[in-house]
Design an enzyme around this catalytic site. Structure first.
Site, PDB file in Angstrom:
ATOM      1  N   CYS A 119      -5.381  -7.372  33.665  1.00 46.57           N
ATOM      2  CA  CYS A 119      -5.225  -5.904  33.894  1.00 46.57           C
ATOM      3  C   CYS A 119      -5.480  -5.635  35.349  1.00 46.57           C
ATOM      4  O   CYS A 119      -5.384  -4.155  35.616  1.00 46.57           O
ATOM      5  CB  CYS A 119      -5.633  -5.062  32.702  1.00 46.57           C
ATOM      6  SG  CYS A 119      -4.827  -5.495  31.190  1.00 46.57           S
ATOM      7  N   HIS A 254      -8.172   2.192  34.545  1.00 46.15           N
ATOM      8  CA  HIS A 254      -7.192   1.454  33.949  1.00 46.15           C
ATOM      9  C   HIS A 254      -6.908   2.251  32.331  1.00 46.15           C
ATOM     10  O   HIS A 254      -7.784   2.461  31.871  1.00 46.15           O
ATOM     11  CB  HIS A 254      -7.794   0.016  33.423  1.00 46.15           C
ATOM     12  CG  HIS A 254      -6.818  -1.012  32.706  1.00 46.15           C
ATOM     13  ND1 HIS A 254      -5.633  -0.897  33.061  1.00 46.15           N
ATOM     14  CD2 HIS A 254      -7.404  -1.906  31.589  1.00 46.15           C
ATOM     15  CE1 HIS A 254      -5.031  -1.724  32.046  1.00 46.15           C
ATOM     16  NE2 HIS A 254      -5.984  -1.969  31.132  1.00 46.15           N
ATOM     17  N   ASN A 284      -1.251   0.196  27.049  1.00 48.58           N
ATOM     18  CA  ASN A 284      -1.957  -0.364  28.048  1.00 48.58           C
ATOM     19  C   ASN A 284      -0.607  -1.228  28.633  1.00 48.58           C
ATOM     20  O   ASN A 284      -0.388  -2.100  27.951  1.00 48.58           O
ATOM     21  CB  ASN A 284      -3.176  -1.176  27.556  1.00 48.58           C
ATOM     22  CG  ASN A 284      -3.729  -1.993  28.452  1.00 48.58           C
ATOM     23  OD1 ASN A 284      -3.034  -2.401  29.526  1.00 48.58           O
ATOM     24  ND2 ASN A 284      -5.045  -2.501  28.188  1.00 48.58           N
TER      25      ASN A 284
HETATM   26  N1  COA Z   1      -4.838  -0.484  12.109  1.00 50.07           N
HETATM   27  C1  COA Z   1      -5.562  -0.283  11.162  1.00 50.07           C
HETATM   28  N2  COA Z   1      -6.861  -0.748  10.766  1.00 50.07           N
HETATM   29  C2  COA Z   1      -7.158  -1.602  11.932  1.00 50.07           C
HETATM   30  C3  COA Z   1      -6.298  -1.894  13.103  1.00 50.07           C
HETATM   31  C4  COA Z   1      -5.058  -1.336  13.028  1.00 50.07           C
HETATM   32  N3  COA Z   1      -4.282  -1.543  14.222  1.00 50.07           N
HETATM   33  N4  COA Z   1      -7.012  -3.095  13.893  1.00 50.07           N
HETATM   34  C5  COA Z   1      -8.094  -3.286  13.137  1.00 50.07           C
HETATM   35  N5  COA Z   1      -8.258  -2.605  12.017  1.00 50.07           N
HETATM   36  C6  COA Z   1      -9.212  -2.593  11.054  1.00 50.07           C
HETATM   37  C7  COA Z   1     -10.169  -3.867  11.223  1.00 50.07           C
HETATM   38  O1  COA Z   1      -9.444  -4.957  10.396  1.00 50.07           O
HETATM   39  C8  COA Z   1     -11.362  -3.682  10.667  1.00 50.07           C
HETATM   40  O2  COA Z   1     -11.418  -3.397   9.364  1.00 50.07           O
HETATM   41  P1  COA Z   1     -12.507  -3.802   8.232  1.00 50.07           P
HETATM   42  O3  COA Z   1     -13.812  -3.037   8.658  1.00 50.07           O
HETATM   43  O4  COA Z   1     -12.015  -3.635   7.152  1.00 50.07           O
HETATM   44  O5  COA Z   1     -13.067  -5.248   8.772  1.00 50.07           O
HETATM   45  C9  COA Z   1     -11.618  -2.107  11.020  1.00 50.07           C
HETATM   46  O6  COA Z   1     -10.156  -1.627  11.410  1.00 50.07           O
HETATM   47  C10 COA Z   1     -12.381  -1.772  12.376  1.00 50.07           C
HETATM   48  O7  COA Z   1     -12.070  -2.958  13.244  1.00 50.07           O
HETATM   49  P2  COA Z   1     -12.674  -3.030  14.700  1.00 50.07           P
HETATM   50  O8  COA Z   1     -12.070  -3.991  15.465  1.00 50.07           O
HETATM   51  O9  COA Z   1     -14.134  -3.051  14.503  1.00 50.07           O
HETATM   52  O10 COA Z   1     -12.293  -1.604  15.396  1.00 50.07           O
HETATM   53  P3  COA Z   1     -12.622  -0.949  16.649  1.00 50.07           P
HETATM   54  O11 COA Z   1     -13.388   0.370  16.603  1.00 50.07           O
HETATM   55  O12 COA Z   1     -13.467  -1.938  17.473  1.00 50.07           O
HETATM   56  O13 COA Z   1     -11.419  -0.897  17.437  1.00 50.07           O
HETATM   57  C11 COA Z   1     -10.099  -1.572  19.140  1.00 50.07           C
HETATM   58  C12 COA Z   1     -10.459  -1.799  17.688  1.00 50.07           C
HETATM   59  C13 COA Z   1      -9.072  -2.909  19.571  1.00 50.07           C
HETATM   60  C14 COA Z   1      -9.160  -0.295  19.272  1.00 50.07           C
HETATM   61  C15 COA Z   1     -11.138  -1.591  20.079  1.00 50.07           C
HETATM   62  O14 COA Z   1     -12.006  -2.536  19.832  1.00 50.07           O
HETATM   63  C16 COA Z   1     -10.733  -1.493  21.349  1.00 50.07           C
HETATM   64  O15 COA Z   1     -10.099  -0.707  22.038  1.00 50.07           O
HETATM   65  N6  COA Z   1     -11.211  -2.726  22.394  1.00 50.07           N
HETATM   66  C17 COA Z   1     -10.927  -2.645  23.829  1.00 50.07           C
HETATM   67  C18 COA Z   1      -9.625  -3.427  23.646  1.00 50.07           C
HETATM   68  C19 COA Z   1      -9.102  -3.423  25.052  1.00 50.07           C
HETATM   69  O16 COA Z   1      -8.841  -2.361  25.890  1.00 50.07           O
HETATM   70  N7  COA Z   1      -8.219  -4.454  25.503  1.00 50.07           N
HETATM   71  C20 COA Z   1      -7.500  -4.462  26.623  1.00 50.07           C
HETATM   72  C21 COA Z   1      -8.642  -4.590  28.045  1.00 50.07           C
HETATM   73  S1  COA Z   1      -7.710  -4.672  29.379  1.00 50.07           S
END
Ligand code: COA
Length: 329
Positions: A119, A254, A284
């Site tokens: 990205c 970004h 994104n």
């Molecule tokens: N809808 C509903 N629940 C979801 C889900 C979705 N789309 N995706 C994950 N969950 C659940 C998980 O299974 C987890 O459940 P559990 O607690 O029962 O295990 C819970 O939500 C929390 O998951 P977690 O991964 O800890 O959530 P988070 O707060 O870290 O949010 C992201 C997830 C992906 C939104 C976050 O980690 C993020 O934005 N990371 C950066 C990603 C990014 O920017 N990538 C590109 C970079 S260029």
């Protein structure tokens, strides 16, 4: 890599962007995977994203963006002598998308190559094109950033599917009266690369055939990385160039996730109204993210001549990159 531009009068003279027509909302996504609009909005701030039609590939999105940038710059494609296309989803590995674009646009004298930096690709490409021009190797560059990430997502994986969208942007770089570019900071940490990967996409044989060819992401690790580097890279380039954060008029991070962007703006001390946000509408878009945000800002009249613009990208690699410039358009 960190560097202050030498003051060559090089700047962006044209800007364009293009997204596919198809809008995919959170509610629609929740019919595909187990998720909800509330969850996606709360965790990411994304409301909807654009998805390329089955017959569309990267160059179909990049071509209109490039044409718009050339038109705004009043530059004819035949006068472009460098075309860099930042993408992780080229039409195919080769011929490169940049070569295809140069041909479609009618730029037979352009050196054309694709650049892979996740990205952060657009920031890397921008720095490179500036460097080539400052060194006197190129006179007029077209820098394209774009991705069709919907093609490499696992449409059963809710943790990645909700985040990404398709889109492309482009800028023209030319010699102008006043220097636009002030400095760049670019970096990479391959040690953390495993947290955002596309297994089975290259020459490394992968035993696990299931899941190969799809984006794999450790969301929590990428979140920690993103919040750290968006701040560190911006502070590095500002410090190196002797520019105070208070002088930044327009902040273009970004467009990954509103929570990550708000965190960075807060830590840097940049008022939210100076930050460009369109991740709510596009998700994104990887290499398309920063030029798409710039184009939106310009259309909304939020990018004015003389504004100090700070851009920071981050992504797979892991990579990051900031650029500081005075807007001269
Ligand atoms: N809808 C509903 N629940 C979801 C889900 C979705 N789309 N995706 C994950 N969950 C659940 C998980 O299974 C987890 O459940 P559990 O607690 O029962 O295990 C819970 O939500 C929390 O998951 P977690 O991964 O800890 O959530 P988070 O707060 O870290 O949010 C992201 C997830 C992906 C939104 C976050 O980690 C993020 O934005 N990371 C950066 C990603 C990014 O920017 N990538 C590109 C970079 S260029």
């Amino acid at each position: 890599m960190i560097g202050k531009a030498r003051g060559d009068p090089i700047s962006i003279t044209g800007l364009g962007a293009h997204v596919p027509e198809r809008v995919l909302t959170n509610d629609e996504l929740s019919t595909i995977v187990d998720t909800s609009d509330e969850w996606i909005m709360a965790r990411t701030g994304i409301r909807e994203r654009r998805i390329a039609a089955p017959e569309q590939a990267l160059t179909d999105l990049a071509l209109p963006a490039a044409r718009a940038a050339l038109a705004q710059a009043h530059v004819e494609a035949k006068d472009v002598d460098l075309l860099v296309c930042a993408t992780v989803t080229p039409d195919m590995m080769f011929p490169t998308s940049s070569a295809l674009l140069a041909d479609e646009l009618g730029a037979p004298d352009a050196a054309a190559y694709d650049l892979l930096a996740g990205c952060t690709g657009f920031m890397y490409a921008l720095a490179q094109a500036y460097g080539m021009m400052a060194a006197g190797l190129a006179q007029r560059a077209l820098v394209v950033g774009g991705d069709v990430l919907s093609r490499i997502l696992d449409w059963t994986d809710r943790s990645t599917l909700i985040l990404f969208g398709d889109g492309a942007g482009a800028v023209v770089l030319e010699r102008v009266e006043r220097p636009g570019f002030i400095g760049f900071e670019l970096g990479a940490d391959g040690g953390g690369g495993i947290h955002l990967s596309l297994p089975g996409s290259g020459s490394r044989r992968m035993e696990d055939a299931e899941g190969n060819g799809f984006v794999h992401m450790n969301g929590r690790e990428v979140f920690k990385f993103a919040t750290r580097v968006l701040v560190a890279s911006a502070q590095a380039v500002l410090g190196h160039c002797g520019v105070s954060v208070d002088e930044v008029d327009v902040y273009v991070p970004h467009q990954a996730n509103v929570r990550i962007m708000d965190h960075a703006a807060g830590k840097l001390g940049i008022p939210r109204e100076r930050m460009i946000v369109n991740v709510d509408r596009y998700g994104n878009t990887s290499s398309g993210s920063i030029p798409l945000a710039l184009a939106d800002a310009q259309r909304e009249g939020r990018l004015k001549k003389g504004d100090l613009v700070l851009m920071t990208g981050m992504g797979a690699g892991l990579t990051w990159g900031s650029g500081l410039m005075e807007w001269t358009l």
